[in-house]
Design a protein around this motif. Structure first.
Motif, PDB file in Angstrom:
ATOM      1  N   THR A  13       0.825  -1.206   0.000  1.00  0.00           N
ATOM      2  CA  THR A  13       0.000   0.000   0.000  1.00  0.00           C
ATOM      3  C   THR A  13       0.859   1.255   0.000  1.00  0.00           C
ATOM      4  O   THR A  13       0.673   2.142  -0.843  1.00  0.00           O
ATOM      5  CB  THR A  13      -0.949   0.013   1.214  1.00  0.00           C
ATOM      6  N   LEU A  14       1.795   1.354   0.922  1.00  0.00           N
ATOM      7  CA  LEU A  14       2.611   2.563   0.992  1.00  0.00           C
ATOM      8  C   LEU A  14       3.541   2.688  -0.200  1.00  0.00           C
ATOM      9  O   LEU A  14       3.877   3.794  -0.608  1.00  0.00           O
ATOM     10  CB  LEU A  14       3.386   2.628   2.310  1.00  0.00           C
ATOM     11  N   GLY A  15       3.945   1.561  -0.771  1.00  0.00           N
ATOM     12  CA  GLY A  15       4.817   1.596  -1.946  1.00  0.00           C
ATOM     13  C   GLY A  15       4.119   2.069  -3.201  1.00  0.00           C
ATOM     14  O   GLY A  15       4.754   2.534  -4.141  1.00  0.00           O
ATOM     15  N   GLN A  16       2.800   1.958  -3.231  1.00  0.00           N
ATOM     16  CA  GLN A  16       2.036   2.343  -4.418  1.00  0.00           C
ATOM     17  C   GLN A  16       1.462   3.750  -4.334  1.00  0.00           C
ATOM     18  O   GLN A  16       0.887   4.231  -5.307  1.00  0.00           O
ATOM     19  CB  GLN A  16       0.878   1.362  -4.634  1.00  0.00           C
ATOM     20  N   VAL A  17       1.586   4.385  -3.190  1.00  0.00           N
ATOM     21  CA  VAL A  17       0.946   5.681  -2.979  1.00  0.00           C
ATOM     22  C   VAL A  17       1.993   6.782  -2.909  1.00  0.00           C
ATOM     23  O   VAL A  17       2.776   6.841  -1.962  1.00  0.00           O
ATOM     24  CB  VAL A  17       0.109   5.656  -1.675  1.00  0.00           C
ATOM     25  N   PRO A  18       2.021   7.665  -3.921  1.00  0.00           N
ATOM     26  CA  PRO A  18       2.952   8.787  -3.850  1.00  0.00           C
ATOM     27  C   PRO A  18       2.430   9.854  -2.881  1.00  0.00           C
ATOM     28  O   PRO A  18       1.236   9.912  -2.595  1.00  0.00           O
ATOM     29  CB  PRO A  18       2.967   9.318  -5.289  1.00  0.00           C
ATOM     30  N   GLY A  19       3.328  10.675  -2.393  1.00  0.00           N
ATOM     31  CA  GLY A  19       2.929  11.764  -1.509  1.00  0.00           C
ATOM     32  C   GLY A  19       2.907  11.374  -0.053  1.00  0.00           C
ATOM     33  O   GLY A  19       3.549  10.412   0.370  1.00  0.00           O
ATOM     34  N   VAL A  20       2.139  12.123   0.732  1.00  0.00           N
ATOM     35  CA  VAL A  20       2.108  11.957   2.183  1.00  0.00           C
ATOM     36  C   VAL A  20       1.058  10.927   2.594  1.00  0.00           C
ATOM     37  O   VAL A  20      -0.071  10.949   2.106  1.00  0.00           O
ATOM     38  CB  VAL A  20       1.825  13.310   2.878  1.00  0.00           C
ATOM     39  N   TYR A  21       1.467  10.031   3.484  1.00  0.00           N
ATOM     40  CA  TYR A  21       0.581   8.992   4.028  1.00  0.00           C
ATOM     41  C   TYR A  21       0.708   9.038   5.547  1.00  0.00           C
ATOM     42  O   TYR A  21       1.783   8.844   6.089  1.00  0.00           O
ATOM     43  CB  TYR A  21       0.999   7.624   3.509  1.00  0.00           C
ATOM     44  N   ALA A  22      -0.398   9.336   6.235  1.00  0.00           N
ATOM     45  CA  ALA A  22      -0.422   9.382   7.701  1.00  0.00           C
ATOM     46  C   ALA A  22      -0.952   8.052   8.216  1.00  0.00           C
ATOM     47  O   ALA A  22      -2.037   7.626   7.828  1.00  0.00           O
ATOM     48  CB  ALA A  22      -1.309  10.523   8.179  1.00  0.00           C
ATOM     49  N   VAL A  23      -0.176   7.408   9.087  1.00  0.00           N
ATOM     50  CA  VAL A  23      -0.566   6.109   9.640  1.00  0.00           C
ATOM     51  C   VAL A  23      -0.678   6.230  11.155  1.00  0.00           C
ATOM     52  O   VAL A  23       0.284   6.595  11.828  1.00  0.00           O
ATOM     53  CB  VAL A  23       0.457   5.016   9.276  1.00  0.00           C
ATOM     54  N   ARG A  24      -1.872   5.922  11.659  1.00  0.00           N
ATOM     55  CA  ARG A  24      -2.113   5.957  13.101  1.00  0.00           C
ATOM     56  C   ARG A  24      -1.910   4.557  13.669  1.00  0.00           C
ATOM     57  O   ARG A  24      -2.557   3.602  13.255  1.00  0.00           O
ATOM     58  CB  ARG A  24      -3.539   6.435  13.407  1.00  0.00           C
ATOM     59  N   ARG A  50      -5.643  15.612  -0.287  1.00  0.00           N
ATOM     60  CA  ARG A  50      -4.257  16.088  -0.180  1.00  0.00           C
ATOM     61  C   ARG A  50      -3.289  15.079   0.418  1.00  0.00           C
ATOM     62  O   ARG A  50      -2.081  15.221   0.278  1.00  0.00           O
ATOM     63  CB  ARG A  50      -4.215  17.371   0.646  1.00  0.00           C
ATOM     64  N   ALA A  51      -3.819  14.076   1.139  1.00  0.00           N
ATOM     65  CA  ALA A  51      -2.959  13.074   1.783  1.00  0.00           C
ATOM     66  C   ALA A  51      -3.732  11.763   1.885  1.00  0.00           C
ATOM     67  O   ALA A  51      -4.935  11.723   1.641  1.00  0.00           O
ATOM     68  CB  ALA A  51      -2.528  13.557   3.166  1.00  0.00           C
ATOM     69  N   GLY A  82       6.818   6.680   0.781  1.00  0.00           N
ATOM     70  CA  GLY A  82       7.218   5.433   1.435  1.00  0.00           C
ATOM     71  C   GLY A  82       8.248   5.559   2.541  1.00  0.00           C
ATOM     72  O   GLY A  82       8.571   4.581   3.202  1.00  0.00           O
ATOM     73  N   GLN A  83       8.777   6.760   2.783  1.00  0.00           N
ATOM     74  CA  GLN A  83       9.814   6.963   3.797  1.00  0.00           C
ATOM     75  C   GLN A  83       9.247   7.742   4.986  1.00  0.00           C
ATOM     76  O   GLN A  83       8.482   8.689   4.809  1.00  0.00           O
ATOM     77  CB  GLN A  83      10.994   7.753   3.209  1.00  0.00           C
ATOM     78  N   ASN A 103       2.021  20.702   7.542  1.00  0.00           N
ATOM     79  CA  ASN A 103       3.414  21.148   7.531  1.00  0.00           C
ATOM     80  C   ASN A 103       4.289  20.326   6.595  1.00  0.00           C
ATOM     81  O   ASN A 103       5.394  20.753   6.223  1.00  0.00           O
ATOM     82  CB  ASN A 103       4.016  21.101   8.932  1.00  0.00           C
ATOM     83  N   HIS A 104       3.804  19.148   6.197  1.00  0.00           N
ATOM     84  CA  HIS A 104       4.605  18.261   5.337  1.00  0.00           C
ATOM     85  C   HIS A 104       4.077  18.137   3.920  1.00  0.00           C
ATOM     86  O   HIS A 104       4.585  17.345   3.139  1.00  0.00           O
ATOM     87  CB  HIS A 104       4.712  16.884   6.000  1.00  0.00           C
ATOM     88  N   LEU A 105       3.041  18.897   3.614  1.00  0.00           N
ATOM     89  CA  LEU A 105       2.503  18.868   2.256  1.00  0.00           C
ATOM     90  C   LEU A 105       3.248  19.894   1.394  1.00  0.00           C
ATOM     91  O   LEU A 105       3.637  20.949   1.867  1.00  0.00           O
ATOM     92  CB  LEU A 105       1.012  19.182   2.261  1.00  0.00           C
TER      93      LEU A 105
END
Length: 106
Positions: A13-24, A50-51, A82-83, A103-105
């Motif tokens: 999932t995270l490898g296929q999604v560009p941009g910002v990904y918030a994981v709780r 946006r994310a 992914g990082q 702040n990270h967008l």
């Protein structure tokens, strides 16, 4: 959209999604996690254009919590392409969570 993440789909999932990904990272038995749940869902809905947003139940995927150094919950880990780029630990009001992600967008 808020996606449930686990050992089987996390990297894909995270490898296929560009941009910002918030994981709780959370657990059912955690009081502050229960407080944070509707806040995180509201933020995910408000920022869905946006994310990206996902959740990891640490009782179901303790390996992921260990892999990303999550030692207390709730913790929101921000990924970009992914990082890991940042993290926020503890329950926080919606404006703080929005500001943290904004702040990270780009």
């Amino acid at each position: 959209m808020l996606q449930e993440l686990n050992n089987d789909n996390f990297d894909t999932t995270l490898g296929q999604v560009p941009g910002v990904y918030a994981v709780r990272f959370w657990a059912e038995w955690c009081g502050p996690c229960r407080v944070m749940s509707p806040i995180f869902k509201d933020v995910a809905r408000d920022m869905q254009d946006r994310a990206h947003f996902g959740e990891v139940d640490i009782d179901q995927a303790p390996e992921l919590a260990g892999r990303f150094g999550v030692q207390s919950i709730p913790t929101v880990v921000l990924f970009k392409d992914g990082q890991v780029i940042d993290r926020m630990t503890g329950a926080a009001p919606k404006p703080n969570v929005l500001r943290f992600i904004n702040n990270h967008l780009d």
